[in-house]
Write an enzyme that holds these catalytic residues in place. Structure first.
Site, PDB file in Angstrom:
ATOM      1  N   HIS A 184       0.825  -1.206   0.000  1.00 44.00           N
ATOM      2  CA  HIS A 184       0.000   0.000   0.000  1.00 44.00           C
ATOM      3  C   HIS A 184       0.861   1.259   0.000  1.00 44.00           C
ATOM      4  CE1 HIS A 184      -3.603  -2.341   1.968  1.00 44.00           C
ATOM      5  NE2 HIS A 184      -3.284  -2.778   0.758  1.00 44.00           N
ATOM      6  N   TYR A 185       2.051   1.200  -0.593  1.00 41.45           N
ATOM      7  CA  TYR A 185       2.939   2.364  -0.581  1.00 41.45           C
ATOM      8  C   TYR A 185       2.326   3.495  -1.427  1.00 41.45           C
ATOM      9  CZ  TYR A 185       4.577  -0.066  -4.823  1.00 41.45           C
ATOM     10  OH  TYR A 185       4.644  -0.727  -6.033  1.00 41.45           O
TER      11      TYR A 185
END
Length: 582
Positions: free
Chosen positions: A501-502
């Site tokens: 989920h960067y």
């Protein structure tokens, strides 16, 4: 044996290919095929109203929306189409997809400078084509934390447009049902049932896998495009954006110094193609938290001193491109249940009061082959299958951030990335990780999880009450003393992983303005996870897809406004001729 146990999770991941490729469904042609071609089939020079770089979770709904408004749209995707990869079609292909490392794989591997393994999508549909499929809207505070001109009525309509096309209610059973019940026992309440809203408590979220188990990615949203107004190029890697210097308007608060007029993209044979914008058109980057800042750097949007080291001409001097790059730390445990277990990806989530960390789970059936060769063991044609069940926590936020920098001038290469996990001076991320892991421990101690402990006997002869032993862990178990903050923090640091989920790198207020426009430029926007300073809710894909639809609608509304304004404005009256010379 200790080294073998340490590497067992990795072995399970790598050996998972054998089972999952046997059980994926054959993909069926999608409606986007009629206007999708390999980049080698495109002309050397072409012209469009909008050029969208990145056919992912934001790019696909954005392209569909803009073409639906009558604009001529080009969508450039560096990977192939989902139908080329049968493993993407169903949930059982998740593990083999993210562990495949071929040059053309839909999940491109990279590692941060801290050594945390990660992936980035390289396929039409982006992350929605390779992920675990969970769908949940952003937390309400997201729309005040992220600095855009949000119209919440249009935000909700955009979410609903996505949900009508892609989202389904999952059938919760087995490991997911046990997690649901365990969360409630552990005090993650109330139970909210099925909802796509972000709500404190335990809930069943949406899924982009339908009742038959087939994935519906953002690429499916291209079915809503006007087929005569859109073209999609696959295996098209954008090399740079054409940025032409413009005369500075010093009356503007943030004067533009460069205007985007097109892009250069490479096909798989290395041939260069020029795609140019028509008058009033735009280039819109939807290449993700690595791809969008990388492309801005390659195109000359960065600090002057940094670009000079690469020999890149400066178009816009902006020191924040590639900065403020975040990745939400993941931690958790994996166990070997004593009996058969269903295969499941994320369907249930626990959102404790305060929202410090979110709890999710998955379960897999994988083939196992012993890495130990011995005359006592003989290979057989049929592999040995084992069950693995995982409970994980995602740290909200996060507060820690890092940056990216170019690894080379080749756009095919991933940039160097450092996320700086758990480095915020306040220790907020570490404290959130500890809080989440303690909650994981509470779930493991719940009655709902007892069935996943091995039976070691009964309480009385012939009795029905089964005595249960300890969990059989894969990898590190939780510390025995979970009340010790230092011990728990050490566990967080040693076992940190990613949930993919960067985000960040082109964040709002520093690289883009409140309308997603790149500061210091004209006709250039960024619409993807790179503009975010916080991960939206438990899982970002719902909000990233919403953003694509939302921005497309706002662009079309702006065009209609300007068109109507021109129609209402009377033609300028010619000034009277000058008096004759006397």
């Amino acid at each position: 044996m200790q080294e073998m146990a340490k590497n067992l999770p990795l072995l399970l991941l790598l050996l998972s290919h054998g089972l999952f490729f046997l059980h994926v469904a054959t993909a069926t042609p999608r409606s986007y095929h009629r206007f999708t071609q390999d980049a080698t089939q495109f002309p050397a020079i072409s012209e469009y109203d909008y050029i969208i770089v990145g056919g992912g979770a934001a790019g696909c709904p954005l392209a569909a929306t803009l073409s639906g408004g009558g604009s001529r749209v080009l969508l450039l995707e560096r990977g192939g189409a989902p139908d080329e990869y049968p493993s993407l079609a169903t949930a059982s292909g998740f593990l083999p997809t993210i562990s495949t490392t071929s040059q053309d794989s839909p999940a491109q591997p990279f590692s941060s400078e801290e050594g945390v393994a990660n992936i980035r999508a390289r396929v039409l549909g982006g992350g929605s084509a390779i992920n675990a499929g969970f769908y949940s809207r952003a937390h309400p505070e997201f729309f005040t934390d992220v600095l855009f001109n949000w119209d919440l009525h249009q935000v909700n309509k955009s979410y609903e447009w996505i949900e009508r096309a892609l989202v389904h209610r999952p059938d919760v059973r087995g490991w997911q049902a046990a997690l649901r019940d365990g969360l409630i026992e552990a005090g993650v309440s109330p139970y909210n049932g099925f909802t796509v809203e972000h709500m404190t408590g335990t809930k069943i979220g949406g899924s982009i896998f339908d009742a038959a188990g087939r994935r519906h990615s953002a690429a499916d949203l291209l079915a809503y495009a006007r087929h005569d107004r859109i073209r999609v190029a696959t295996r098209a890697t954008v090399d740079r954006i054409f940025l032409h210097q413009v005369q500075t308007n010093f009356s503007s608060v943030l004067p533009a110094t460069a205007e985007a007029t097109g892009v250069v993209f490479l096909d798989r044979l290395g041939r260069r193609h020029h795609a140019m914008t028509r008058r009033g058109g735009e280039v819109i980057l939807c290449a993700g938290a690595l791809g969008s800042p990388q492309l801005l750097l390659l195109s000359g949007v960065e600090p002057r001193a940094y670009l000079a080291t690469w020999g890149i001409p400066v178009a816009v001097d902006n020191p924040d491109v590639g900065e403020y790059l975040y990745d939400n730390p993941r931690n958790g445990i994996s166990i070997l249940p004593p009996g058969p277990i269903d295969h499941s990806l994320i369907q249930v989530v626990g959102i404790p009061d305060g929202g410090d960390a979110f709890l999710e789970a998955a379960s897999y059936v994988v083939p196992f082959v012993s890495p130990v060769e011995s005359i006592l063991f003989h290979r057989t044609a049929a592999p040995l299958y084992i069950n693995v069940a995982t409970i994980m926590e995602k740290v909200a936020g996060p507060a820690s951030f890092g940056s990216l920098r170019l690894a080379s001038l080749d756009p095919h290469d991933s940039p160097f990335v450092r996320f700086n996990y758990f480095t915020d001076p306040s220790n907020l991320d570490l404290n959130r990780c500890v809080s989440g892991l303690r909650r994981v421990g509470d779930v493991l101690q719940s009655r709902s999880m007892a069935i996943f402990r091995p039976a070691i006997g009964t309480w009385s002869p012939g009795g029905s009450d089964v005595m249960r032993g300890e969990f059989h862990y894969v990898g590190s178990p939780l510390p025995a003393n979970r009340s010790d903050d230092d011990v728990m923090r050490g566990f967080c640091r040693r076992n940190v992983a990613t949930l993919w989920h960067y985000h960040g790198g082109c964040v709002a207020g520093k690289v883009v303005d409140r309308e997603f426009r790149v500061i210091g430029t004209r006709s250039l926007r960024v619409v993807d996870g790179s503009v975010l300073t916080v991960s939206p809710g438990t899982n970002p894909q719902a909000t990233i897809m919403m953003m694509g639809r939302y921005v497309g609608q706002r662009i079309l509304a702006g065009r209609r406004y300007m068109r109507n304004r021109r129609r209402r404005t009377p033609p300028a009256v010619a000034p009277p001729p000058p008096p004759p010379d006397l």
